[in-house]
Design a protein around this motif. Sequence first.
Motif, PDB file in Angstrom:
ATOM      1  N   TRP B  13       3.884  27.321 -20.461  1.00  0.00           N
ATOM      2  CA  TRP B  13       2.650  26.683 -19.980  1.00  0.00           C
ATOM      3  C   TRP B  13       2.305  27.187 -18.588  1.00  0.00           C
ATOM      4  O   TRP B  13       1.159  27.574 -18.327  1.00  0.00           O
ATOM      5  CB  TRP B  13       2.827  25.160 -19.975  1.00  0.00           C
ATOM      6  N   SER B  14       3.288  27.266 -17.684  1.00  0.00           N
ATOM      7  CA  SER B  14       2.974  27.676 -16.299  1.00  0.00           C
ATOM      8  C   SER B  14       2.585  29.153 -16.267  1.00  0.00           C
ATOM      9  O   SER B  14       1.662  29.541 -15.536  1.00  0.00           O
ATOM     10  CB  SER B  14       4.157  27.380 -15.369  1.00  0.00           C
ATOM     11  N   THR B  15       3.238  29.979 -17.089  1.00  0.00           N
ATOM     12  CA  THR B  15       2.871  31.403 -17.125  1.00  0.00           C
ATOM     13  C   THR B  15       1.455  31.570 -17.662  1.00  0.00           C
ATOM     14  O   THR B  15       0.670  32.371 -17.162  1.00  0.00           O
ATOM     15  CB  THR B  15       3.867  32.183 -18.007  1.00  0.00           C
ATOM     16  N   TYR B  16       1.178  30.733 -18.694  1.00  0.00           N
ATOM     17  CA  TYR B  16      -0.176  30.797 -19.264  1.00  0.00           C
ATOM     18  C   TYR B  16      -1.205  30.409 -18.208  1.00  0.00           C
ATOM     19  O   TYR B  16      -2.270  31.024 -18.095  1.00  0.00           O
ATOM     20  CB  TYR B  16      -0.240  29.869 -20.480  1.00  0.00           C
ATOM     21  N   GLU B  20      -4.397  32.469 -16.868  1.00  0.00           N
ATOM     22  CA  GLU B  20      -5.754  31.902 -16.804  1.00  0.00           C
ATOM     23  C   GLU B  20      -6.335  32.079 -15.404  1.00  0.00           C
ATOM     24  O   GLU B  20      -7.491  32.492 -15.214  1.00  0.00           O
ATOM     25  CB  GLU B  20      -5.702  30.407 -17.158  1.00  0.00           C
ATOM     26  N   ASP B  21      -5.489  31.781 -14.393  1.00  0.00           N
ATOM     27  CA  ASP B  21      -5.907  31.869 -12.999  1.00  0.00           C
ATOM     28  C   ASP B  21      -6.308  33.301 -12.650  1.00  0.00           C
ATOM     29  O   ASP B  21      -7.379  33.541 -12.051  1.00  0.00           O
ATOM     30  CB  ASP B  21      -4.733  31.409 -12.125  1.00  0.00           C
ATOM     31  N   ALA B  22      -5.501  34.243 -13.083  1.00  0.00           N
ATOM     32  CA  ALA B  22      -5.776  35.655 -12.801  1.00  0.00           C
ATOM     33  C   ALA B  22      -7.094  36.073 -13.454  1.00  0.00           C
ATOM     34  O   ALA B  22      -7.909  36.787 -12.846  1.00  0.00           O
ATOM     35  CB  ALA B  22      -4.625  36.519 -13.323  1.00  0.00           C
ATOM     36  N   GLN B 149      -3.397  41.906 -11.525  1.00  0.00           N
ATOM     37  CA  GLN B 149      -2.716  40.603 -11.475  1.00  0.00           C
ATOM     38  C   GLN B 149      -2.722  39.945 -12.852  1.00  0.00           C
ATOM     39  O   GLN B 149      -1.714  39.424 -13.322  1.00  0.00           O
ATOM     40  CB  GLN B 149      -3.467  39.720 -10.478  1.00  0.00           C
ATOM     41  N   SER B 150      -3.878  40.016 -13.519  1.00  0.00           N
ATOM     42  CA  SER B 150      -4.023  39.392 -14.838  1.00  0.00           C
ATOM     43  C   SER B 150      -3.103  40.058 -15.857  1.00  0.00           C
ATOM     44  O   SER B 150      -2.430  39.385 -16.640  1.00  0.00           O
ATOM     45  CB  SER B 150      -5.485  39.484 -15.272  1.00  0.00           C
ATOM     46  N   ASN B 151      -3.090  41.419 -15.801  1.00  0.00           N
ATOM     47  CA  ASN B 151      -2.222  42.147 -16.743  1.00  0.00           C
ATOM     48  C   ASN B 151      -0.757  41.773 -16.544  1.00  0.00           C
ATOM     49  O   ASN B 151      -0.020  41.528 -17.508  1.00  0.00           O
ATOM     50  CB  ASN B 151      -2.394  43.652 -16.568  1.00  0.00           C
ATOM     51  N   ALA B 152      -0.390  41.714 -15.238  1.00  0.00           N
ATOM     52  CA  ALA B 152       1.003  41.374 -14.940  1.00  0.00           C
ATOM     53  C   ALA B 152       1.323  39.991 -15.469  1.00  0.00           C
ATOM     54  O   ALA B 152       2.393  39.747 -16.043  1.00  0.00           O
ATOM     55  CB  ALA B 152       1.234  41.445 -13.434  1.00  0.00           C
ATOM     56  N   ARG B 156       4.109  38.835 -18.161  1.00  0.00           N
ATOM     57  CA  ARG B 156       5.098  37.788 -17.897  1.00  0.00           C
ATOM     58  C   ARG B 156       5.103  36.756 -19.019  1.00  0.00           C
ATOM     59  O   ARG B 156       6.159  36.296 -19.464  1.00  0.00           O
ATOM     60  CB  ARG B 156       4.781  37.111 -16.552  1.00  0.00           C
ATOM     61  N   LEU B 157       3.891  36.411 -19.505  1.00  0.00           N
ATOM     62  CA  LEU B 157       3.777  35.430 -20.585  1.00  0.00           C
ATOM     63  C   LEU B 157       4.555  35.912 -21.816  1.00  0.00           C
ATOM     64  O   LEU B 157       5.311  35.166 -22.438  1.00  0.00           O
ATOM     65  CB  LEU B 157       2.303  35.216 -20.949  1.00  0.00           C
TER      66      LEU B 157
END
Lengths: 151, 480
Positions: B13-16, B20-22, B149-152, B156-157
């Motif tokens: 959930w936190s990785t997701y 989302e934030d990115a 950032q989003s790709n990273a 991570r997800l």
Amino acid sequence: MNIADQGILLVEDSPDDAKLTLRAFKQSNIANPIALVNDGVEALDFLFARGAYADRSGKPLPMLVVLDLKLPRLDGLGVLKAMRADDRTRLIPVVVMTSSKEDRDVVASYASGANSYVRKPVDFAEFVEAAKLLGIYWLMLNQPLPAHFAK
Amino acid sequence: MLAAVGVIASAVWSTYAEVEDARRQRRDASDLARRLTSLKLVTFEYALIRQERALAQYREISNRIDGMFAASRFQGPAQQEIVARLRSGRTLANQIFDELAAAFQGETPNRADLEPSRNFEAQLLSRLSILQQDNLSDVFRLTDLTTEQSNAAQQRLLVVILSGLALIALITLGVSWLIHRDVLVPVARLQQAAQQVAAGNWTTEFGAGGSDEIGQLTRDLGRMTQALRDALARVERSNQELAALNRELEAFSYSVSHDLRAPLRSMDGFSLALLEDYGVRLDDEGKDFLRRIRAASQRMGHLIDDMLSLSQVTRSELRPEPVDLGEMARGIAEALGQRNEGRKVHWQIDDRLTVRADQALIHIAMQNLLDNAWKFTSRTPEATIRVGMREQDGRQAYFVADNGAGFDMAYADKLFDAFQRLHHAGDFPGTGIGLAIVQRVLQRHDGAVWAEAAQGKGATFFFTIGQPEHEHRRPGHPAG
């Protein structure tokens, strides 16, 4: 040899029963000489002319053995087996005469080679009747073995 | 297990949320880029046509960009730096634009002044243009950064989900190993031991077992087997005692058969000898005494014989086979008739009375029942004896009925006890064992015997053989 000369061996430990049996034979007009022994060992000594009966050596064997089953020292079945195992006595008719009518006694007697099984009744009149029939059958009607076989 | 799933879920959930934030930051960056491009176009438009509408448009777009800057939450040091540069760049650009706008509005139709002011305006415009281009470049860099950032975050997800799956697989493996070790293996051991016990191997040990429920069950089963073992040993002991008692009883009957009858024979025999040989010396009373001695000896002889046959009925082995009771009864009736030729008895014997029983034992029972019927009709003028079967309570009850002396039903419960007699020996002779023998024979066949009678009106003896096919209902039972 006269049939009446041939004896009967009565194997009986009870003096009362012996006396009554002799009386019954007498009343049945059985005139054959009757020898009485009191136990199984004596019976075999008599038949095989041993011990106290050593002087019987050479004398004729009885033509009938009347045998009680319950005897001191060696019992009736033991006597019967010993007789049937010896050529001299193998063919002598043996009438088992005893108080018991337990199946196992009857079966064991016939299995050991008895020719007849008679139960001694309490009523002496019946006893005489039985003795009479025994005498008629075994001493008169029954054809004994030729003398040279009996030896 | 549940905790592990919770941890994995919260990690995912936190990785997701990071992803989302990115994405949102990238969207914001793209928006900024679009608006800055629009602003640049509007600036050019204004510089060309110099209309109030373009100026208003510039102000609107510029305000919106400022609002976006205020609302944006770009993260990361590189982004922050760019944002700070962009902010100062924006402020500078707005100042230049304001100057330019003021220059355009302060322009006079005066030709002489036109030349220098034009130069100034061109200078401003050129500076603004460069500044705007710089801003745009910065925003594009920001866009690139947020894309990275989003790709990273997405990667991570993926990693978090995969490691979560691996963790779950590991936990499942561990749990099934634990189940195998703590549940399946002990249960299999338990099953094996239970099978051993079921196969009759009573010495099987169940072991101590663990501290869990299966261990408890193991200990309980062990205790249960121990209790069964003890009970079995007790049964074994009583069986041995019974066998010893049986042997004793057998020896006793054998001894009775041989030894108890001998004195009787002497009493009878010598009494008779006395009568025969010395009868002439005795008066009638003396002879009567001797006859009484003989009668008593003979009676005791019969008692002993009957006692022995009672014990023989109990001891003999049971060999059941189909037996026709009717045929058997006819044979016994014929023998009775031959022995007592003076008597006339009317026999009624039914056909098809086949039962499954021990031939010898059931013959003893039938003999006794028919002897009784014969005996107790001896004073009946029109004597009738019936043998048949009737259905009673869903069972087949065989019977022997006579119209003889009968008996009072008040004494019926004594009827089947040994040595119990309901008649005087002077009326009907007997030892009182016959019906006890009948009952013993039928008990040995899982059957029963009972009687119905009335004084002077005959008696009927009923008996059953074997257990009923099915338990019949008991009428009047509250539950039934």
